[in-house]
Structure formats: C-alpha cells, structure tokens
Write a protein that holds these residues in place. Sequence first.
Motif, PDB file in Angstrom:
ATOM      1  N   GLU A  60       1.175  -1.264   0.103  1.00  0.00           N
ATOM      2  CA  GLU A  60      -0.040   0.109   0.114  1.00  0.00           C
ATOM      3  C   GLU A  60       0.660   0.833  -0.580  1.00  0.00           C
ATOM      4  OE1 GLU A  60      -2.850  -0.262   3.386  1.00  0.00           O
ATOM      5  OE2 GLU A  60      -3.824  -2.143   2.218  1.00  0.00           O
ATOM      6  N   PHE A  61       2.272   1.507   0.364  1.00  0.00           N
ATOM      7  CA  PHE A  61       2.745   2.264   0.233  1.00  0.00           C
ATOM      8  C   PHE A  61       2.635   2.793  -1.521  1.00  0.00           C
ATOM      9  CE2 PHE A  61       6.149  -0.292   2.975  1.00  0.00           C
ATOM     10  CZ  PHE A  61       5.595   0.847   4.156  1.00  0.00           C
ATOM     11  N   ASN A  62       2.791   4.231  -1.685  1.00  0.00           N
ATOM     12  CA  ASN A  62       2.516   4.987  -3.033  1.00  0.00           C
ATOM     13  C   ASN A  62       3.439   4.677  -4.424  1.00  0.00           C
ATOM     14  OD1 ASN A  62       0.334   6.178  -1.660  1.00  0.00           O
ATOM     15  ND2 ASN A  62       1.268   8.039  -0.791  1.00  0.00           N
ATOM     16  N   ASN A  63       5.107   4.793  -3.636  1.00  0.00           N
ATOM     17  CA  ASN A  63       5.748   4.649  -4.320  1.00  0.00           C
ATOM     18  C   ASN A  63       7.374   4.011  -4.095  1.00  0.00           C
ATOM     19  OD1 ASN A  63       7.383   6.983  -3.736  1.00  0.00           O
ATOM     20  ND2 ASN A  63       5.919   7.901  -4.505  1.00  0.00           N
ATOM     21  N   GLU A  64       7.701   3.709  -4.878  1.00  0.00           N
ATOM     22  CA  GLU A  64       9.439   3.231  -4.291  1.00  0.00           C
ATOM     23  C   GLU A  64       9.988   3.269  -2.796  1.00  0.00           C
ATOM     24  OE1 GLU A  64      10.028  -0.514  -4.996  1.00  0.00           O
ATOM     25  OE2 GLU A  64       8.053  -0.329  -6.044  1.00  0.00           O
ATOM     26  N   LYS A  65       9.692   4.552  -3.799  1.00  0.00           N
ATOM     27  CA  LYS A  65      10.805   5.747  -2.554  1.00  0.00           C
ATOM     28  C   LYS A  65      10.232   5.673  -1.293  1.00  0.00           C
ATOM     29  CE  LYS A  65      11.819  10.692  -2.072  1.00  0.00           C
ATOM     30  NZ  LYS A  65      11.747  10.936  -1.006  1.00  0.00           N
ATOM     31  N   GLU A  66       8.342   6.356  -0.750  1.00  0.00           N
ATOM     32  CA  GLU A  66       8.163   5.485   0.188  1.00  0.00           C
ATOM     33  C   GLU A  66       8.379   4.397   0.656  1.00  0.00           C
ATOM     34  OE1 GLU A  66       3.671   5.887   2.053  1.00  0.00           O
ATOM     35  OE2 GLU A  66       4.003   6.400  -0.032  1.00  0.00           O
ATOM     36  N   ARG A  67       8.278   3.702   0.103  1.00  0.00           N
ATOM     37  CA  ARG A  67       8.687   2.265   0.455  1.00  0.00           C
ATOM     38  C   ARG A  67      10.106   1.349   0.935  1.00  0.00           C
ATOM     39  NH1 ARG A  67       7.165  -0.500  -3.730  1.00  0.00           N
ATOM     40  NH2 ARG A  67       4.926  -1.324  -2.877  1.00  0.00           N
ATOM     41  N   LYS A  68      10.597   2.453   0.118  1.00  0.00           N
ATOM     42  CA  LYS A  68      12.067   2.213   0.568  1.00  0.00           C
ATOM     43  C   LYS A  68      12.278   3.206   1.647  1.00  0.00           C
ATOM     44  CE  LYS A  68      17.099   2.761  -0.632  1.00  0.00           C
ATOM     45  NZ  LYS A  68      17.190   2.835  -2.530  1.00  0.00           N
ATOM     46  N   GLU A  69      12.300   4.026   1.829  1.00  0.00           N
ATOM     47  CA  GLU A  69      11.967   4.769   3.216  1.00  0.00           C
ATOM     48  C   GLU A  69      11.733   4.437   4.423  1.00  0.00           C
ATOM     49  OE1 GLU A  69      10.655   8.882   2.583  1.00  0.00           O
ATOM     50  OE2 GLU A  69      12.159   9.536   0.940  1.00  0.00           O
ATOM     51  N   ASN A  70      10.516   4.004   4.693  1.00  0.00           N
ATOM     52  CA  ASN A  70       9.498   3.464   5.679  1.00  0.00           C
ATOM     53  C   ASN A  70      10.882   1.725   5.774  1.00  0.00           C
ATOM     54  OD1 ASN A  70       6.718   4.028   6.509  1.00  0.00           O
ATOM     55  ND2 ASN A  70       7.323   4.314   4.436  1.00  0.00           N
ATOM     56  N   ILE A  71      10.873   1.144   5.065  1.00  0.00           N
ATOM     57  CA  ILE A  71      12.042   0.035   5.521  1.00  0.00           C
ATOM     58  C   ILE A  71      12.968   0.502   5.820  1.00  0.00           C
ATOM     59  CG2 ILE A  71      13.349  -2.393   4.359  1.00  0.00           C
ATOM     60  CD1 ILE A  71      10.859  -2.495   2.010  1.00  0.00           C
ATOM     61  N   SER A  72      13.917   1.228   5.350  1.00  0.00           N
ATOM     62  CA  SER A  72      14.974   1.589   5.703  1.00  0.00           C
ATOM     63  C   SER A  72      15.090   2.144   7.631  1.00  0.00           C
ATOM     64  CB  SER A  72      15.357   1.936   4.827  1.00  0.00           C
ATOM     65  OG  SER A  72      16.158   2.583   3.691  1.00  0.00           O
ATOM     66  N   THR A  73      14.010   2.663   7.766  1.00  0.00           N
ATOM     67  CA  THR A  73      13.758   2.746   8.620  1.00  0.00           C
ATOM     68  C   THR A  73      13.226   1.848  10.233  1.00  0.00           C
ATOM     69  OG1 THR A  73      12.524   5.166   7.890  1.00  0.00           O
ATOM     70  CG2 THR A  73      11.654   4.844  10.385  1.00  0.00           C
ATOM     71  N   ALA A  74      12.344   1.005   9.496  1.00  0.00           N
ATOM     72  CA  ALA A  74      12.667  -0.374  10.377  1.00  0.00           C
ATOM     73  C   ALA A  74      13.591  -0.994  10.869  1.00  0.00           C
ATOM     74  CB  ALA A  74      11.174  -0.898  10.327  1.00  0.00           C
ATOM     75  N   TYR A  75      15.077  -1.117   9.634  1.00  0.00           N
ATOM     76  CA  TYR A  75      15.848  -1.362   9.445  1.00  0.00           C
ATOM     77  C   TYR A  75      16.992  -0.753  10.626  1.00  0.00           C
ATOM     78  CZ  TYR A  75      19.497  -4.261   7.805  1.00  0.00           C
ATOM     79  OH  TYR A  75      20.804  -6.093   7.944  1.00  0.00           O
ATOM     80  N   LEU A  76      16.808   0.154  10.552  1.00  0.00           N
ATOM     81  CA  LEU A  76      17.782   0.820  11.246  1.00  0.00           C
ATOM     82  C   LEU A  76      17.271   1.054  12.639  1.00  0.00           C
ATOM     83  CD1 LEU A  76      18.874   4.383   9.420  1.00  0.00           C
ATOM     84  CD2 LEU A  76      20.014   1.913   9.774  1.00  0.00           C
ATOM     85  N   PHE A  77      15.909   1.015  13.143  1.00  0.00           N
ATOM     86  CA  PHE A  77      15.252   0.899  14.442  1.00  0.00           C
ATOM     87  C   PHE A  77      16.010  -0.375  15.069  1.00  0.00           C
ATOM     88  CE2 PHE A  77      11.987  -0.353  17.083  1.00  0.00           C
ATOM     89  CZ  PHE A  77      11.693   0.123  18.208  1.00  0.00           C
ATOM     90  N   ILE A  78      15.458  -1.307  13.763  1.00  0.00           N
ATOM     91  CA  ILE A  78      15.900  -2.680  15.047  1.00  0.00           C
ATOM     92  C   ILE A  78      16.917  -3.247  14.898  1.00  0.00           C
ATOM     93  CG2 ILE A  78      15.888  -5.319  14.151  1.00  0.00           C
ATOM     94  CD1 ILE A  78      12.907  -4.989  13.107  1.00  0.00           C
ATOM     95  N   CYS A  79      17.802  -2.376  13.951  1.00  0.00           N
ATOM     96  CA  CYS A  79      19.568  -2.955  14.275  1.00  0.00           C
ATOM     97  C   CYS A  79      19.696  -1.947  15.547  1.00  0.00           C
ATOM     98  CB  CYS A  79      20.980  -1.438  13.515  1.00  0.00           C
ATOM     99  SG  CYS A  79      19.864  -2.522  11.467  1.00  0.00           S
ATOM    100  N   LEU A  80      19.229  -0.622  15.923  1.00  0.00           N
ATOM    101  CA  LEU A  80      19.565  -0.024  17.238  1.00  0.00           C
ATOM    102  C   LEU A  80      19.403  -1.001  18.276  1.00  0.00           C
ATOM    103  CD1 LEU A  80      19.832   3.379  15.495  1.00  0.00           C
ATOM    104  CD2 LEU A  80      21.778   2.111  16.082  1.00  0.00           C
ATOM    105  N   SER A  81      17.965  -0.741  17.804  1.00  0.00           N
ATOM    106  CA  SER A  81      17.642  -1.319  19.322  1.00  0.00           C
ATOM    107  C   SER A  81      17.937  -2.681  19.605  1.00  0.00           C
ATOM    108  CB  SER A  81      16.128  -1.415  19.717  1.00  0.00           C
ATOM    109  OG  SER A  81      15.766  -2.053  18.309  1.00  0.00           O
ATOM    110  N   TYR A  82      18.346  -3.991  18.962  1.00  0.00           N
ATOM    111  CA  TYR A  82      18.521  -4.931  19.191  1.00  0.00           C
ATOM    112  C   TYR A  82      20.085  -4.729  19.839  1.00  0.00           C
ATOM    113  CZ  TYR A  82      15.394  -8.739  18.440  1.00  0.00           C
ATOM    114  OH  TYR A  82      13.953  -9.031  18.535  1.00  0.00           O
TER     115      TYR A  82
END
Length: 481
Positions: free
Chosen positions: A70-92
């Motif tokens: 449901e992300f509007n475009n590839e740019k939005e998808r990439k930004e959301n995935i990157s945000t989630a990935y960095l969050f998990i990397c740091l928290s773990y």
Amino acid sequence: MLRQLLKDSIIYGIGGILTKGINLILLPIYVRILTPEDYGIIDFLLVFFTLAGVFFSLEIYQAIARYYCEFNNEKERKENISTAYLFICLSYFLFILLVILNSKKITDIFFNDYTGNQLSIVISIAALATYFNVLFSFCGNILRYSLKAKIFAICSFTNSILNIALSIIFVIYLKFGIKGIFLGQLTGNIISWLMAFINTKESYSLHFDIKKLKTLLKFSLPLVPSSIGVFLLSYLDRIVIKYYLTLSDLGIYGVANRFSSISIFLMMSISTAITPLIYANYKKEKTTNEIAIIFSLLSGFIIVFISGITLFSKEILYIFTAPDYYNAASLLPFLLLAGFLSKMYDFTPGLAIAKKTKTIAIIYLLGAAITITINVLTIKIFGIFAVACANCFSALFVFIINYIFSQKYYKILYKIKPIIIVCLISIVIITISNKIINQITLVSIIFKMIILFVICILPCIFHIIDISYIKKIIKLIIFRK
C-alpha cells in the motif's frame, strides 16, 4: 492466488524439508552427546531470546508486512523499510550489549543449579547469534513481501545448512558441547544475513524518518501484547517446566518439541507464502473461496499427519532417540496439534485486515492466561504431560476465538462440522488401537498402517477434501493451468 500460493509454498517447503530432514538425522547423534540437562538449557535460552525479540523489535516488521503493498511508490517503500531496519539494528544492539555485560548475572539467576562450566560465555555467544538471526529474518521478510520466494528459500536453506554443518564441527569434532551449537548458529547467521542483505540492498538506505517510524509503530505497538501472548502460548511451557520441574524434564520436553516443530515448519511454509498474498488480494471476490479450499486441504492433511505420528510415536522415538527420551511419545500428538493451530491464524485474517490489533492482543493474552492457569493447577500432578495438554488446549482456544471475531470483518465459509466429525472419529480409532497394541512388532506396524489408511480416506468420505480440489492442484502444479 492459489497458483502463486502453491508455487511459493513448494519453494519454501523444499528447503525446509531438507533442513528438517537433516535435523532429524542429527538428533540421534545429539541425544547421545548432549544430556537432557543440556537440551533444557538450549531450550531455555531460545525462550529467553525470543521473548526479548518481542520487546526490542516492537513488532515493527508486521507493520512493514501490512503496508508493503500500500506504499504509494518505491521511494516511500524504501524510506519506510530503511527506517524500520535501522530501528531494529539499534534496539537489538543495545539489548545484546546488556546481555553480554550481564551474562554472569543471568547465569547466577537462571542456572545456579547447573554443574557445567563457562555458561556465561555460552549466553554471550547465543546473544550474538540471536542478533544476526534477527537481521537475517528482517531481510528475509523483505524478500517474502516482494514475492521473491526462490531467493528467500535459498537464503533460508543456506542458513540452516550452515548452522547444522558448523554445529556438527563444533559439537562432535571439537567437543565444545552446547557452546558449539551456538557458535555454529552465530557463524551461519552472519553469512546468511549477508546473503539476504545483498539481495535486498536496493530496499535500504541511511534514511531514518521519525514520522514514518511513528506511523509504523502506531500499527505494530498494539501487536506487542499480542506477540507476548503468542510467545507465552508457544514458550510458556518451557518456562513452567524449568520453574516447577527439572532441566532433565525440560530436555525430554525439548526433544518432543523437536519433532513437533515439523508441524510448525509445515505451517510456516504455507504462512510464509499466504500472508503477503492475502494482503495483496483480499479485496478480490474469489480470494475467500480459494482460502477456504486451501484450509480444507490443509485440515485433511493435518488430521492424517497427526494420526500417523501418534500411531507410530513409539517407533519414531525408538529410531531417533535414546531410552532417556522415550517418555516423549505421549507428548507428540498434543504438541503437533498445538504447532499446527498456533500458525492457523493466517486463515483468520479478518482482524488484521480491519486493523483491529488491540482485539488480537486481547485474544492472545487471554490464551496465555488460560495456559498459565492450567499449567499451575496441573503440572504437579501430571508433570510434562499436563504442560503439553495445556499448550494444545490454549492454541485451540485462541484459534476458535480468532475465527469467530475474524468472520465479522472478513467472512470465509469453512467446512467446520465435517472437520470436527473426522477428528473425533480419528481420536476414537487411535485410542482403541493404542489400547490394543503395546509392543513394537512387525504385526503391530502392519496393523497401524491399515488403521492409518482408513483415517486417510475419512476426509474424502466426509467431503472435507473433494476430488475436484486434487484435480485443480494437479493442473496448477503439472500443467500450470
């Protein structure tokens, strides 16, 4: 959707079958090297790090799964995935650092009665192995959501093979004991994570957006209590056994879980494929009918599979384990059924589609409360058998409640009554046969095979599985029509 599901499930399943097959082949070796107490420690650390994963990931990967299409475009998808990935990397990373710095205290708190040495080192290695497994899992999920089933299967199979091969080297040849198990996992997880990351590198950047993180967490945070409930339903049995019984009891229960994990693997092969497909196709009219067909086929298979394992449980444990583990036979049918039911929530997608994450959380926490209550009241009387029964009952309860609420938001017509009838008939047949047959002989094996054949045709007799379903699957697999 049915064609894509079959294709992806087969791809996911082939790698898993090979992996689980190798694991079962290695089990006779491991049970002769590792004591039930060692197995108990391995299982407890698995529980400990799994629970930690719920808290430190905040289930953000589920938000990515829900919104991926449901992300509007590839740019939005990439930004959301990157945000989630960095969050998990740091928290773990923060969590793993805390574990390593306090590994001695963890040893004193949870394993003060263990007679082995250097357990704090084992805990530190297990923590690092968990960290890289989390990173690998996130990258693997991105492969799933983007429907790259073949690459995901290759990465998962590589991960399993490396873990197994390296564990053999460390445990059998270098005599590292349980430390070798986690050293093998650590090395295998690092290599597999790099493989999955390289194949999804186009989905990541150094972009971190607080607003996007808040949006993702708004969906995923209510799922944290839900995941705690799922965790308790899946792992509370190990915690209760550790508290009320002994590490040896936990080891026997752990071996039974190794076999019952086959059911979880089979369900994961389907779940891994069907979840992104449901989210991508749930608005289509034919989707509910296809889900119902898949559910009927799966239900028939589950009945036959559990019946077969139950009938031949003594023979299976005789082949794959040592005498110290034979008591696990009575646990297998209950743990197998619990394993299947614990992953059947994909067939009750209504609440997730309607974004009723709070309701999901309440259901799973209620299931966990039931598990705790039954365990506390019965474990002193019936031991690990009571734990297996409680696990099974709670999984059934959660599935039923999920089904009832899900139907309000996304109605799917399942053949519930015939499934219940066939289950009851199978239970009666197996119970009577087990009363008659007590020893392992050629005659008893032949008799059990005849009984299993009778059970195999029950789903067809009661029209759980129609011949038209089978024909359709054959066409999809062989003729691709």
